[in-house]
Design an enzyme around this catalytic site. Structure first.
Site, short mmCIF file in Angstrom:
data_model
loop_
_atom_site.label_atom_id
_atom_site.label_comp_id
_atom_site.label_asym_id
_atom_site.label_seq_id
_atom_site.Cartn_x
_atom_site.Cartn_y
_atom_site.Cartn_z
N ASN A 169 -17.73 2.13 7.20
CA ASN A 169 -17.62 1.74 6.02
C ASN A 169 -18.83 0.13 6.72
OD1 ASN A 169 -16.10 1.08 8.28
ND2 ASN A 169 -14.65 -0.63 7.35
N GLU A 267 -8.24 1.66 16.70
CA GLU A 267 -8.30 0.70 15.28
C GLU A 267 -8.43 0.81 14.19
OE1 GLU A 267 -9.07 -1.50 12.41
OE2 GLU A 267 -11.17 -1.54 13.03
N CYS A 301 -10.69 -2.16 6.61
CA CYS A 301 -9.46 -1.62 7.59
C CYS A 301 -8.58 -3.72 7.77
CB CYS A 301 -9.41 -1.86 8.27
SG CYS A 301 -10.40 -2.72 10.04
N GLU A 479 -10.58 -5.11 20.22
CA GLU A 479 -11.62 -5.53 21.18
C GLU A 479 -12.63 -5.51 19.43
OE1 GLU A 479 -13.45 -1.21 21.18
OE2 GLU A 479 -12.11 -0.57 21.03
#
Length: 503
Positions: A169, A267, A301, A479
C-alpha cells in the site's frame, strides 16, 4: 494473462527511466532470477498493462538469501553502531538523490499520483535518516548492584538475521520502516517484497548497494506470500520476523514463529473509529474524515472506516460528507484525490462486501461500485463509498476491507460513541473531533487503540514515534521510533566485579 505469455513488457517509467523486464531477487549483492526460473506478472492497477515480470521465489531462494545474510551479518555486527549508522545515512541520502525516480516507480506500481508517491518517498528518507542516527543511541542501561564491588549494566546486541515482510500500500515507506532499524541494530536482513510492488524493493536494493551497503547485509526475495513469505517465516535461521499486513496472515506467521520460539513483530489491520461530537468544527471534521477514509484509495491500516457521529449533528455532517465524497476526483494524476486499488482480487473482495451489506439492509449513500466509464474501465477503480445503517457487528463493520469504503453510525452522546469505537476486534488508531479538551482527553485515555488523534485524521505517523495497535491489530510491538530497536535487538545483562584492593 498467465505468466510466461507473449505480452510485451512495459520498459519505461513515465517521465524517464528504464525498468527491468524482470524484477529479480537481490542475494549477496547480486541480482538474479528465481532458482527455477519461475515468474509472475506485475500489472498496472491504472490500466491493466503488463509492467514487468517478477521472480517467483520459493523456499530454495529464501534459503539462499538467508545463507547470504548469515554470512554477511558477523562483519556487519562487528562494525561499531555509529559507523553502521553512517553507512545507512549514505543509503538514505542516496534515496533522497533518487527520490523522483523512486516516486515514479511507486506511482507506476500502485497507481497513486506522483505527488503522493514523492511525499511517501520523502517520508522514507526521513525514516532512514532518523534510524541512521540511532546508531549513536543504541543505549543500554547502567544501574546499581546489591553486591559490593559489582557493577551492573545492559548492552544491546543484534538478533542475527531479520526476516522482513511488507505490504504494497505504501511500498517505499514500508521498506524503510523495517530495513533501517533492522540494519542499524547490526542484523542482516531478508526482505520479502510485496508481489504488487516488486519494483520498489528492487530499486531500493540497487540504491542501497550502490551507496555502499555491504553485499549480503540486505537481500530481497520476490514472489508470492504463501511461497516465499511463508518459507521466510519458517526458516530456522531467521531470528526475528517483522510483518506488516492482514490479521489473518499475521496470525499464521505468529503461529509459525511460536513453534520455533522466534521473535515476531506484527503490525496488522484496523477498523478505525473517527468520532464527530456535537461541538466539532464540522468543516474540519468533514475534511479529515474524507482524507482518513479515501486517501491512498483507503489502502491504509490506519484508514478511518467507521465514522461515528453524534445525533445532534448527524444529518448535517452526513450531507456535507456525501457532497465532498461525490466531488472527489479519481485517477492517477496529481490533480486527483485518490487512485485505483492495487489489484483485481482486492477490488472484487470490496465489491462483494458492499453488495452483502446492501442485501443485509445497509444503505449505500454514494459510490458502491466499480468505475466503468472509458477513463477508468481498464483499471481497478472503486468508487469512493459511504454506507449508513449497517449494524455495529455486521461483517462490513468488523472486517478490514482496505479500500475507499466507510460506514456512518449515529450515536446519542460521548459514552455511546466511545463504546462503539471500542466495539471492534481491532485497536490500531482512533480520532475524535471536539472543541472540549476534557472530552478529548477522556477519549484519549479510554479509547482502545495504539494511536489516538484529536481534531485530525486517523493516520499520519512520524519516524520518531512508535506505531502499533491493540487486540487484533498487532502483538504489542511498536515500529518505528526508538521502540523499534527493541524488536531488532536483544538485551544482555553484564555484571563486572571490581576488586578495589587490586588497584
Amino acid at each position: 494473462m498467465q505468466s510466461g505469455s507473449a505480452e510485451q513488457v512495459t520498459h519505461a517509467v513515465p517521465g524517464g527511466g528504464a525498468l527491468p523486464e524482470l524484477a529479480g531477487n537481490w542475494i549477496a549483492g547480486r541480482e538474479g532470477p528465481a532458482a527455477d526460473g519461475g515468474t509472475l506478472d506485475k500489472r498496472s492497477p491504472v490500466d491493466g498493462r503488463l509492467l514487468c515480470r517478477v521472480a517467483r521465489s520459493r523456499a530454495e531462494d529464501v534459503a539462499a538469501a538467508v545463507a547470504a545474510a548469515r554470512a554477511a551479518q558477523p562483519a556487519w555486527a562487528a562494525m561499531p553502531g555509529v559507523r553502521r549508522g553512517l553507512v545507512l545515512h549514505e543509503v538514505a541520502e542516496a534515496l533522497r538523490r533518487r527520490r523522483e525516480a523512486m516516486a515514479r516507480v511507486v506511482a507506476l506500481e500502485t497507481g497513486k499520483s506522483f505527488r503522493e508517491a514523492l511525499a511517501e518517498t520523502d517520508g522514507a528518507v526521513a525514516q532512514g535518516l532518523f534510524m541512521a542516527g540511532e546508531g549513536q543511541r543504541l543505549y543500554g542501561r547502567t544501574t546499581t548492584s546489591a553486591v559490593e564491588g559489582r557493577q551492573a549494566l545492559t548492552v544491546r546486541q543484534p538478533v542475527g538475521v531479520a526476516g522482513l515482510i511488507v505490504a504494497a500500500n505504501t511500498p517505499i515507506a514500508n521498506v524503510a520502516w523495517k530495513v533501517f532499524p533492522a540494519l542499524v541494530c547490526g542484523n542482516a536482513a531478508v526482505l520479502k517484497a510485496p508481489e504488487d510492488a516488486p519494483l520498489t524493493a528492487w530499486l531500493f536494493a540497487r540504491i542501497a548497494h550502490e551507496a555502499g551497503l555491504p553485499p549480503g547485509v540486505l537481500n530481497v526475495v520476490q514472489g508470492y506470500g504463501p511461497e516465499a513469505g511463508r518459507a521466510l517465516a519458517a526458516h530456522p535461521e531467521v531470528g526475528v520476523v517483522s510483518f506488516t499486513g492482514s490479521t489473518a496472515v499475521g496470525r499464521e506467521i505468529a503461529e509459525t514463529c511460536a513453534r520455533r520460539l522466534a521473535k515476531v513483530s506484527l503490525e496488522l489491520g484496523g477498523k478505525n473509529p473517527f468520532v464527530v461530537c456535537d461541538d466539532a468544527d464540522l468543516e474540519a471534521a468533514v475534511r479529515w474524515a474524507a482524507l482518513s477514509a479515501f486517501s491512498n484509495a483507503g489502502q491504509r491500516c490506519a484508514a478511518g472506516s467507521r465514522i461515528i457521529v453524534f445525533d445532534a449533528v448527524y444529518e448535517r455532517f452526513r450531507d456535507m460528507l456525501v457532497a465532498r465524497t461525490r466531488a472527489l476526483r479519481v485517477g492517477p494524476g496529481d490533480e486527483d484525490d485518490l487512485g485505483p486499488v492495487i489489484n483485481e482480487r482486492q477490488l472484487g473482495r470490496m465489491l462483494a462486501a458492499v453488495d452483502r451489506a446492501a442485501r443485509a439492509g445497509a444503505r449505500v449513500l454514494t459510490g458502491g461500485g466499480r468505475l466503468t466509464d472509458p477513463e477508468h474501465r481498464d483499471g481497478c477503480y472503486m468508487a469512493p463509498t459511504l454506507i449508513e445503517g449497517a449494524g455495529p457487528d455486521d461483517e462490513i463493520s468488523t472486517t478490514e476491507l482496505f479500500g475507499p469504503i466507510a460506514c456512518l453510525y449515529r450515536v446519542r452522546d460521548f459514552e455511546e460513541a466511545l463504546a462503539l469505537a471500542n466495539r471492534s476486534p481491532y485497536g490500531l488508531t482512533a480520532a475524535i473531533h471536539t472543541r472540549n479538551v476534557h472530552r478529548a482527553m477522556e477519549f484519549v485515555r479510554r479509547v482502545e487503540a495504539g494511536v489516538a488523534v484529536v481534531n485530525g485524521g486517523t493516520y499520519g505517523s512520524e519516524p520518531h514515534m512508535p506505531f502499533g495497535g491493540l487486540k487484533q491489530s498487532g502483538n504489542g510491538t511498536r515500529e518505528p521510533g526508538p521502540e523499534a530497536l527493541d524488536v531488532y535487538s536483544e538485551l544482555k545483562d553484564v555484571y563486572i566485579h571490581v576488586d578495589g584492593a587490586a588497584t
